[in-house]
Design a protein around this motif. Structure first.
Motif, PDB file in Angstrom:
ATOM      1  N   LYS A 220       0.848  -1.189   0.000  1.00  9.41           N
ATOM      2  CA  LYS A 220       0.000   0.000   0.000  1.00  9.41           C
ATOM      3  C   LYS A 220       0.883   1.238   0.000  1.00  9.41           C
ATOM      4  N   THR A 221       0.297   2.345  -0.409  1.00  3.98           N
ATOM      5  CA  THR A 221       0.980   3.636  -0.370  1.00  3.98           C
ATOM      6  C   THR A 221       0.075   4.630   0.330  1.00  3.98           C
ATOM      7  N   VAL A 222       0.634   5.351   1.289  1.00  2.42           N
ATOM      8  CA  VAL A 222      -0.134   6.324   2.066  1.00  2.42           C
ATOM      9  C   VAL A 222       0.361   7.723   1.722  1.00  2.42           C
ATOM     10  N   LEU A 223      -0.550   8.587   1.322  1.00  3.17           N
ATOM     11  CA  LEU A 223      -0.238   9.989   1.017  1.00  3.17           C
ATOM     12  C   LEU A 223      -0.830  10.857   2.113  1.00  3.17           C
ATOM     13  N   LEU A 224       0.018  11.648   2.756  1.00  2.00           N
ATOM     14  CA  LEU A 224      -0.385  12.488   3.884  1.00  2.00           C
ATOM     15  C   LEU A 224      -0.163  13.960   3.555  1.00  2.00           C
ATOM     16  N   TYR A 225      -1.224  14.757   3.670  1.00  2.00           N
ATOM     17  CA  TYR A 225      -1.083  16.208   3.482  1.00  2.00           C
ATOM     18  C   TYR A 225      -0.621  16.836   4.789  1.00  2.00           C
ATOM     19  N   ASN A 226       0.555  17.446   4.754  1.00  2.00           N
ATOM     20  CA  ASN A 226       1.055  18.175   5.919  1.00  2.00           C
ATOM     21  C   ASN A 226       0.502  19.595   5.951  1.00  2.00           C
ATOM     22  N   SER A 227       0.391  20.209   4.782  1.00  3.23           N
ATOM     23  CA  SER A 227      -0.188  21.545   4.665  1.00  3.23           C
ATOM     24  C   SER A 227      -0.737  21.719   3.259  1.00  3.23           C
ATOM     25  N   LEU A 228      -1.706  22.608   3.125  1.00  2.00           N
ATOM     26  CA  LEU A 228      -2.335  22.866   1.834  1.00  2.00           C
ATOM     27  C   LEU A 228      -2.820  24.310   1.819  1.00  2.00           C
ATOM     28  N   ILE A 229      -2.363  25.065   0.832  1.00  2.00           N
ATOM     29  CA  ILE A 229      -2.731  26.481   0.708  1.00  2.00           C
ATOM     30  C   ILE A 229      -3.421  26.681  -0.638  1.00  2.00           C
ATOM     31  N   PHE A 230      -4.577  27.322  -0.600  1.00  2.00           N
ATOM     32  CA  PHE A 230      -5.345  27.540  -1.820  1.00  2.00           C
ATOM     33  C   PHE A 230      -5.274  28.985  -2.304  1.00  2.00           C
ATOM     34  N   ASP A 231      -5.408  29.135  -3.626  1.00  2.00           N
ATOM     35  CA  ASP A 231      -5.651  30.416  -4.295  1.00  2.00           C
ATOM     36  C   ASP A 231      -4.513  31.433  -4.120  1.00  2.00           C
ATOM     37  N   THR A 232      -3.287  30.923  -3.921  1.00  3.91           N
ATOM     38  CA  THR A 232      -2.112  31.786  -3.977  1.00  3.91           C
ATOM     39  C   THR A 232      -1.815  32.106  -5.439  1.00  3.91           C
ATOM     40  N   PRO A 233      -1.589  33.372  -5.794  1.00  3.78           N
ATOM     41  CA  PRO A 233      -1.307  33.689  -7.201  1.00  3.78           C
ATOM     42  C   PRO A 233      -0.085  32.929  -7.724  1.00  3.78           C
ATOM     43  N   LEU A 234      -0.259  32.246  -8.852  1.00  2.00           N
ATOM     44  CA  LEU A 234       0.836  31.535  -9.510  1.00  2.00           C
ATOM     45  C   LEU A 234       0.797  31.878 -10.990  1.00  2.00           C
ATOM     46  N   ASP A 235       1.900  32.405 -11.490  1.00  2.00           N
ATOM     47  CA  ASP A 235       1.959  32.757 -12.908  1.00  2.00           C
ATOM     48  C   ASP A 235       2.145  31.501 -13.751  1.00  2.00           C
ATOM     49  N   ASP A 236       1.603  31.514 -14.960  1.00  2.00           N
ATOM     50  CA  ASP A 236       1.751  30.362 -15.854  1.00  2.00           C
ATOM     51  C   ASP A 236       3.211  30.048 -16.135  1.00  2.00           C
ATOM     52  N   SER A 237       4.079  31.062 -16.082  1.00  2.00           N
ATOM     53  CA  SER A 237       5.499  30.863 -16.366  1.00  2.00           C
ATOM     54  C   SER A 237       6.190  29.982 -15.324  1.00  2.00           C
ATOM     55  N   PHE A 238       5.560  29.823 -14.158  1.00  2.00           N
ATOM     56  CA  PHE A 238       6.099  28.918 -13.143  1.00  2.00           C
ATOM     57  C   PHE A 238       6.080  27.477 -13.649  1.00  2.00           C
ATOM     58  N   PHE A 239       5.051  27.163 -14.453  1.00  2.00           N
ATOM     59  CA  PHE A 239       4.854  25.801 -14.942  1.00  2.00           C
ATOM     60  C   PHE A 239       5.428  25.650 -16.352  1.00  2.00           C
ATOM     61  N   THR A 240       6.730  25.825 -16.472  1.00  2.00           N
ATOM     62  CA  THR A 240       7.380  25.735 -17.794  1.00  2.00           C
ATOM     63  C   THR A 240       8.617  24.844 -17.695  1.00  2.00           C
ATOM     64  N   THR A 241       9.037  24.347 -18.850  1.00  2.00           N
ATOM     65  CA  THR A 241      10.255  23.540 -18.892  1.00  2.00           C
ATOM     66  C   THR A 241      11.485  24.389 -18.560  1.00  2.00           C
ATOM     67  N   GLN A 242      11.396  25.704 -18.780  1.00  2.00           N
ATOM     68  CA  GLN A 242      12.500  26.596 -18.427  1.00  2.00           C
ATOM     69  C   GLN A 242      12.665  26.672 -16.911  1.00  2.00           C
ATOM     70  N   ASN A 243      11.558  26.568 -16.194  1.00  2.00           N
ATOM     71  CA  ASN A 243      11.588  26.693 -14.733  1.00  2.00           C
ATOM     72  C   ASN A 243      11.795  25.364 -14.032  1.00  2.00           C
ATOM     73  N   ILE A 244      11.646  24.288 -14.763  1.00  2.00           N
ATOM     74  CA  ILE A 244      11.644  22.957 -14.140  1.00  2.00           C
ATOM     75  C   ILE A 244      12.967  22.642 -13.442  1.00  2.00           C
ATOM     76  N   THR A 245      14.071  23.203 -13.910  1.00  2.00           N
ATOM     77  CA  THR A 245      15.382  22.955 -13.302  1.00  2.00           C
ATOM     78  C   THR A 245      15.704  23.929 -12.167  1.00  2.00           C
ATOM     79  N   LYS A 246      14.843  24.927 -11.969  1.00  2.00           N
ATOM     80  CA  LYS A 246      15.140  25.978 -10.992  1.00  2.00           C
ATOM     81  C   LYS A 246      14.255  25.914  -9.748  1.00  2.00           C
ATOM     82  N   VAL A 247      13.145  25.199  -9.845  1.00  2.00           N
ATOM     83  CA  VAL A 247      12.177  25.224  -8.760  1.00  2.00           C
ATOM     84  C   VAL A 247      12.768  24.612  -7.484  1.00  2.00           C
ATOM     85  N   LYS A 248      12.409  25.220  -6.352  1.00  2.00           N
ATOM     86  CA  LYS A 248      12.912  24.755  -5.053  1.00  2.00           C
ATOM     87  C   LYS A 248      11.790  24.724  -4.045  1.00  2.00           C
TER      88      LYS A 248
END
Length: 248
Positions: A220-248
């Motif tokens: 079995k696999t158990v997924l546990l949410y430690n925290s969850l934040i909704f509706d924080t502004p996120l630009d579409d540019s965050f979700f790009t292949t250019q950003n994929i190597t930089k995200v932390k």
């Protein structure tokens, strides 16, 4: 008399559509409640086997149904691995070999990072709203909560992992509490049960999701949410292949 028969036939013909639309609306409410316009989550994933277990820490960002990004934080061996979804395209950044791999649809049914979740389960390449037809089956009680049991069948031209999905959704708070995943032959493959309901990001949601394969005893696999934040502004540019190597 002909008019009466016509009206009766018309009424009966729209009933299946009405029920289907209402079932879809319920799935939509549950899906939107769990995602919000955007979400940022801190998650622990425990993979449990009869002779061993391991734990991963990940951070996940989503924006609507088209954009998502998952960053592995631990263990050290997998730290920095990233999964990116943009609409129907999914990429996997592997820092150890410094490669960004575009994942073909055939990989969506495979295990995500050795867990009992599939790549599709975590990255959500398929849309439970757009790729499936929805219908009511019956009402059930899950952990003391009245639920709608809703069946999802793939639309004819949809490229999806599952041949059928059955969801139990809480009638009052629109939470997915129990989900069964079947292959195209109708065999049960995985069952997910959701518990530990609490306020996450100001919304009542399950904080624990347990995925159990049907034919692998003790796994079995158990997924546990430690925290969850909704509706924080996120630009579409965050979700790009250019950003994929930089995200932390």
């Amino acid at each position: 008399m002909k008019k009466i028969f016509f009206l009766l036939f018309f009424h009966l013909s729209i009933i299946p559509f009405a029920f289907s639309q209402e079932a879809r609306d319920i799935v939509k409410k549950a899906d939107e409640k769990a995602k919000g316009k955007t979400s940022v989550a801190s998650i622990t994933i425990q993979t449990i086997r009869p002779s061993w277990s391991r734990e991963m820490s990940v951070k996940a960002w989503t924006k609507g149904n088209d954009l998502s990004l998952i960053l592995v934080l631990a263990p050290a061996k997998e730290k920095g691995v990233v999964f990116l979804k943009r609409k129907k395209e999914v990429w996997n950044w592997i820092p150890s070999i410094e490669r960004n791999i575009k994942m073909p649809p055939s990989m969506m049914s495979q295990s995500w990072m050795g867990t009992d979740f599939t790549n599709d389960d975590l990255v959500k390449e398929a849309s439970i709203l757009e790729d499936y037809n929805h219908s009511f089956l019956k009402e059930v009680v899950i952990d003391g909560r009245s639920c709608y049991k809703i069946q999802l069948l793939p639309k004819p031209k949809s490229a999806v992992v599952w041949g059928k999905v059955i969801m139990d959704i809480d009638k009052k708070d629109f939470m997915m509490l129990h989900v069964e995943y079947f292959d195209e032959d109708g065999a049960l493959i995985n069952t997910m049960h959701c518990t530990d309901i609490k306020l996450l990001g100001g919304r009542l949601l399950p904080a624990r999701m347990e995925m159990v394969p049907a034919n692998k005893k003790g796994n079995k696999t158990v997924l546990l949410y430690n925290s969850l934040i909704f509706d924080t502004p996120l630009d579409d540019s965050f979700f790009t292949t250019q950003n994929i190597t930089k995200v932390k």
